[in-house]
Design a protein around this motif. Structure first.
Motif, PDB file in Angstrom:
ATOM      1  N   LEU A 126      29.739  44.587  45.336  1.00  0.00           N
ATOM      2  CA  LEU A 126      30.421  45.667  46.054  1.00  0.00           C
ATOM      3  C   LEU A 126      29.464  46.783  46.429  1.00  0.00           C
ATOM      4  O   LEU A 126      29.605  47.410  47.483  1.00  0.00           O
ATOM      5  CB  LEU A 126      31.557  46.219  45.188  1.00  0.00           C
ATOM      6  CG  LEU A 126      32.839  45.394  45.132  1.00  0.00           C
ATOM      7  CD1 LEU A 126      33.800  45.985  44.104  1.00  0.00           C
ATOM      8  CD2 LEU A 126      33.498  45.328  46.498  1.00  0.00           C
ATOM      9  N   GLY A 142      32.529  41.655  47.281  1.00  0.00           N
ATOM     10  CA  GLY A 142      33.290  41.781  46.052  1.00  0.00           C
ATOM     11  C   GLY A 142      34.010  40.483  45.723  1.00  0.00           C
ATOM     12  O   GLY A 142      34.369  39.714  46.620  1.00  0.00           O
ATOM     13  N   PRO A 170      31.025  45.745  50.991  1.00  0.00           N
ATOM     14  CA  PRO A 170      32.423  45.526  50.591  1.00  0.00           C
ATOM     15  C   PRO A 170      32.870  44.075  50.667  1.00  0.00           C
ATOM     16  O   PRO A 170      33.760  43.650  49.915  1.00  0.00           O
ATOM     17  CB  PRO A 170      33.215  46.391  51.567  1.00  0.00           C
ATOM     18  CG  PRO A 170      32.249  47.444  52.017  1.00  0.00           C
ATOM     19  CD  PRO A 170      30.903  46.785  52.033  1.00  0.00           C
TER      20      PRO A 170
END
Length: 260
Positions: free
Chosen positions: A91, A98, A95
């Motif tokens: 992360l 993750g 993004p």
């Protein structure tokens, strides 16, 4: 110049060192003592101990005194902490990177039809029957699994039966401890010891099974048979269940056989 805000996540900083990464990969397979890690990585003991201290400080590795020899300690890799560390590092980079660090749901994990696992401890009255029941439960019976002890007790510990029933709805009250000698001639893909003492005396089952050690204290050693010791059994069930969940992908990847 890199600002403090651009520093690599803690897991990356810890795991990126070549020797620490090697120690992590060894401990991902089994719990080991320092001298065993020294042999496996081929580095001096003082250097191995130094990097183990860093890994312990970062929360990735824990240590417990051996119940066989109190001068020794077994080191254990906290796979859940590692999983969360990897997820956080992904992360931090982007993004889209993750992920859920928990193992796949157990019943959807494809397993060989003849995976064979033996769990061993001294009395076969708590730790190993708990592990046997949890692995059978989490694989919906896909795995050929049994447990035994080097000095089996007359019966299962009542708090082991209670803790497993209350936490997972599994009833093992009908089961009776068995001796390791009764399994002579059986073949296992994995032989997993949960007791430091039984690790030293576990018989050779031949065919080079994968030997794994989970160093766990005997919950019966806390409070004995009286109710004061029950929380130790609850903790033991939780720790074994975590280890079993992380064992599932290993079983799925390495086919095993069992001899009838």
């Amino acid at each position: 110049m890199v600002s403090s805000g651009d520093a690599a996540p803690a897991f990356v900083r810890l795991a990126a060192h070549p020797l620490r990464w090697r120690l992590l990969t060894e401990l991902a397979v089994s719990d080991y003592r320092v001298r065993e890690l020294v042999e496996r990585v081929g580095q001096p003991q003082n250097l191995v101990s130094y990097h183990l201290r860093l890994l312990r400080g970062g929360g990735l590795v824990t240590a417990r005194r051996s119940s066989f020899d109190g001068r020794d300690s077994y080191y254990h890799l906290d796979l859940e902490r590692c999983g969360h560390g990897l997820a956080d590092a992904g992360l931090a980079l982007h993004p889209a990177l993750g992920f859920d660090p928990a193992p796949s749901p157990p019943y959807s994990t494809p397993l060989p039809a003849k995976s064979a696992v033996l769990f061993a401890c001294t009395g076969n009255s708590a730790r190993s029957p708990i592990a046997e029941a949890l692995l059978r439960h989490r694989t919906n019976g896909q795995v050929e699994v049994t447990s035994a002890g080097s000095h089996p007790k007359p019966r299962l510990h009542r708090d082991a039966v209670r803790a497993l029933r209350e936490s997972h709805g599994i009833d093992i009250s009908h089961r009776r401890p068995r001796h390791l000698d009764t399994l002579a001639g059986r073949r296992f893909g994995h032989v997993i010891s949960l007791c430091d003492k039984v690790r030293e005396v576990c018989p050779d089952f031949g065919d080079h099974p994968r030997l794994v050690h989970w160093s766990m204290p005997d919950p019966a050693g806390v409070g004995g048979e009286d109710p004061v010791g029950y929380p130790a059994f609850v903790r033991t069930v939780a720790e074994i269940d975590t280890r079993v969940r992380y064992l599932l992908p290993v079983l799925a990847r390495i086919p095993q056989e069992v001899k009838p």
